[in-house]
Each structure stands twice: as structure tokens, then as C-alpha cells.
Design a protein around this motif. Structure first.
Motif, PDB file in Angstrom:
ATOM      1  N   LYS A 187      53.297  39.270  42.970  1.00  0.00           N
ATOM      2  CA  LYS A 187      53.492  40.564  42.320  1.00  0.00           C
ATOM      3  C   LYS A 187      53.179  40.491  40.830  1.00  0.00           C
ATOM      4  N   PHE A 222      49.574  41.253  40.192  1.00  0.00           N
ATOM      5  CA  PHE A 222      49.246  42.669  40.337  1.00  0.00           C
ATOM      6  C   PHE A 222      49.828  43.493  39.192  1.00  0.00           C
ATOM      7  N   LYS A 223      51.012  43.149  38.723  1.00  0.00           N
ATOM      8  CA  LYS A 223      51.597  43.882  37.608  1.00  0.00           C
ATOM      9  C   LYS A 223      50.814  43.653  36.321  1.00  0.00           C
ATOM     10  N   TYR A 252      46.610  44.813  37.538  1.00  0.00           N
ATOM     11  CA  TYR A 252      46.444  46.131  38.149  1.00  0.00           C
ATOM     12  C   TYR A 252      47.452  47.163  37.642  1.00  0.00           C
ATOM     13  N   ASN A 253      48.295  46.770  36.689  1.00  0.00           N
ATOM     14  CA  ASN A 253      49.351  47.660  36.188  1.00  0.00           C
ATOM     15  C   ASN A 253      50.225  48.179  37.323  1.00  0.00           C
ATOM     16  N   ALA A 254      50.487  47.340  38.295  1.00  0.00           N
ATOM     17  CA  ALA A 254      51.262  47.739  39.468  1.00  0.00           C
ATOM     18  C   ALA A 254      52.739  47.946  39.125  1.00  0.00           C
ATOM     19  N   VAL A 255      53.389  48.781  39.918  1.00  0.00           N
ATOM     20  CA  VAL A 255      54.820  49.047  39.744  1.00  0.00           C
ATOM     21  C   VAL A 255      55.529  48.757  41.065  1.00  0.00           C
ATOM     22  N   ASP A 256      56.794  48.387  40.948  1.00  0.00           N
ATOM     23  CA  ASP A 256      57.577  48.081  42.142  1.00  0.00           C
ATOM     24  C   ASP A 256      57.806  49.328  42.984  1.00  0.00           C
ATOM     25  N   VAL A 300      54.267  46.599  45.830  1.00  0.00           N
ATOM     26  CA  VAL A 300      53.928  47.185  44.542  1.00  0.00           C
ATOM     27  C   VAL A 300      52.802  48.192  44.757  1.00  0.00           C
ATOM     28  N   ALA A 301      52.739  49.188  43.907  1.00  0.00           N
ATOM     29  CA  ALA A 301      51.710  50.230  43.999  1.00  0.00           C
ATOM     30  C   ALA A 301      50.888  50.235  42.719  1.00  0.00           C
ATOM     31  N   PHE A 302      49.575  50.515  42.860  1.00  0.00           N
ATOM     32  CA  PHE A 302      48.718  50.550  41.676  1.00  0.00           C
ATOM     33  C   PHE A 302      47.635  51.602  41.851  1.00  0.00           C
ATOM     34  N   SER A 303      47.094  52.046  40.723  1.00  0.00           N
ATOM     35  CA  SER A 303      46.059  53.076  40.708  1.00  0.00           C
ATOM     36  C   SER A 303      44.681  52.415  40.676  1.00  0.00           C
TER      37      SER A 303
END
Length: 204
Positions: free
Chosen positions: A103, A106-107, A110-114, A120-123
Motif C-alpha cells: 500500500k 500505491f500511496k 498513485y496518491n492512493a487512499v485507504d 486502496v483507491a486511486f485516480s
């Protein structure tokens, strides 16, 4: 002397092992701190000046530097042909591939968020982060180390994960190299963007 042109055997290295450290933008590495950098170090420094190891990078696709522009144009005067050479503006990028699919990767890329519970989700719309990067490599045959410091770089993912059946899954990011306000100007008074640390700098 190692800073003069000539034959210096300790300056010849292979990049057998390597890693990338990240810190707050415009963070500079002092001579004293430099000696603490090894490819296995999890962090170096403290507080706002702390560098964090990004972990396992691809051994198949090492960091790749690309320069764009910089084409030469020869200018003539009415009096003399080929009187002066001028160069177009040059921009630089470095692409690197992590094989550490956690994670944290990705954070960071990809600027992912929990998400709630798991994942995690990312744009797919890129939003760069402004960081200082230090790309360190080591020759395990000589124990020599060298590295490139990019104090002001904008980093974003460059692709979705690359899957493989016979190698590690890779997560690619690209950093745009910008001029730095923390590095000294060059001999012509121009802003600089990159600092190189030679093997001799790690042993001074």
C-alpha cells in the motif's frame, strides 16, 4: 586528485545493487550524512531532513534517465560562418520501477487512499508529488558507492502495474527533474538541477 581529470580506478563502478531514497523537496545531503547511505538503510537522517528508502526496485529495469531537447544550432555572422553554437532548452526525466507492491507504494506513486476495511483507491488522473530523490548504487565487488541527487522533482505513476509470470510485478513511476534553489549555481551562473556524489565522496 580525484576531482581532476585523469586515471582514477575507484571511479569505475558497476551498479550491482541500488535503491532510491525520498525526502522533502529541496532536501540536500551533507558530506557527513552521505556516509550513512547504504542500499540496505531503511532511513537516513532525522526530522524534516529524513530520507526514506523506497524499497525493492526492479533488477530487470533499472532507473532510466532521458533528456529531451538540447539540440545544437550553429549561428553565423555576415563576417564569419559557424560563429557561435547555442543549445535549445533541455528537460530531464527519470523512470524507475518498484517491485514492492504494498500500500505504501500505491500511496506514494498513485496518491492512493485507504478504503473502508481493505484496499486502496486511486485516480487515473495524475497528480504529482514534489520530492527530493537520491538514487544510490553500489558495486558489491569493490564496495564503492555513487549516487545522483535530484532535490526538486515532480513524481507521478507512469503506468498501471506490469504483470509477469517469470519476474516480479512492476510499478512504474516517472520523475520530472526541475531546477533547484538549494543547489549552487554552475560556473556560468545558471541554476542547477542534479548533484552527483562520486565514490570518493563516500570515503572522505
Amino acid at each position: 586528485m580525484a576531482d581532476e581529470i585523469g586515471i582514477h580506478d575507484d571511479g569505475v563502478l558497476t551498479a550491482v545493487r541500488g535503491t532510491i531514497f525520498m525526502a522533502k523537496a529541496e532536501t540536500i545531503i551533507t558530506s557527513a550524512l552521505l556516509k550513512q547511505f547504504t542500499v540496505e538503510a531503511a532511513t537516513v537522517g532525522v526530522g524534516d531532513g529524513m530520507w526514506t528508502n523506497l524499497g525493492h526496485m526492479s533488477n530487470d529495469n533499472l532507473p532510466e534517465f532521458v533528456l529531451d531537447g538540447g539540440d545544437a544550432t550553429t549561428l553565423s555572422t555576415w563576417l564569419k560562418a559557424a560563429f557561435r553554437t547555442q543549445y535549445a532548452q533541455t528537460t530531464g526525466t527519470v523512470t524507475f520501477n518498484s517491485v514492492q507492491g504494498d500500500k505504501g507504494t500505491f500511496k506514494t506513486f498513485y496518491n492512493a487512499v485507504d478504503m473502508t476495511g481493505a484496499g486502496v483507491a486511486f485516480s487515473l488522473e495524475k497528480t504529482p508529488i514534489n520530492k527530493s530523490l537520491f538514487i544510490l548504487w553500489s558495486d558489491t565487488n569493490t564496495t564503492g558507492r555513487a549516487g545522483l541527487l535530484l532535490p526538486n522533482s515532480d513524481i507521478a505513476f507512469s503506468s498501471l502495474p506490469a504483470l509477469s509470470t517469470d519476474s516480479f510485478v512492476e510499478f512504474s513511476a516517472q520523475a520530472n527533474i526541475k531546477t533547484s534553489s538549494s543547489l549552487p549555481h554552475d560556473k556560468n551562473g545558471k541554476f542547477t538541477s542534479v548533484a552527483y556524489f562520486a565514490p570518493s565522496d563516500f570515503t572522505v
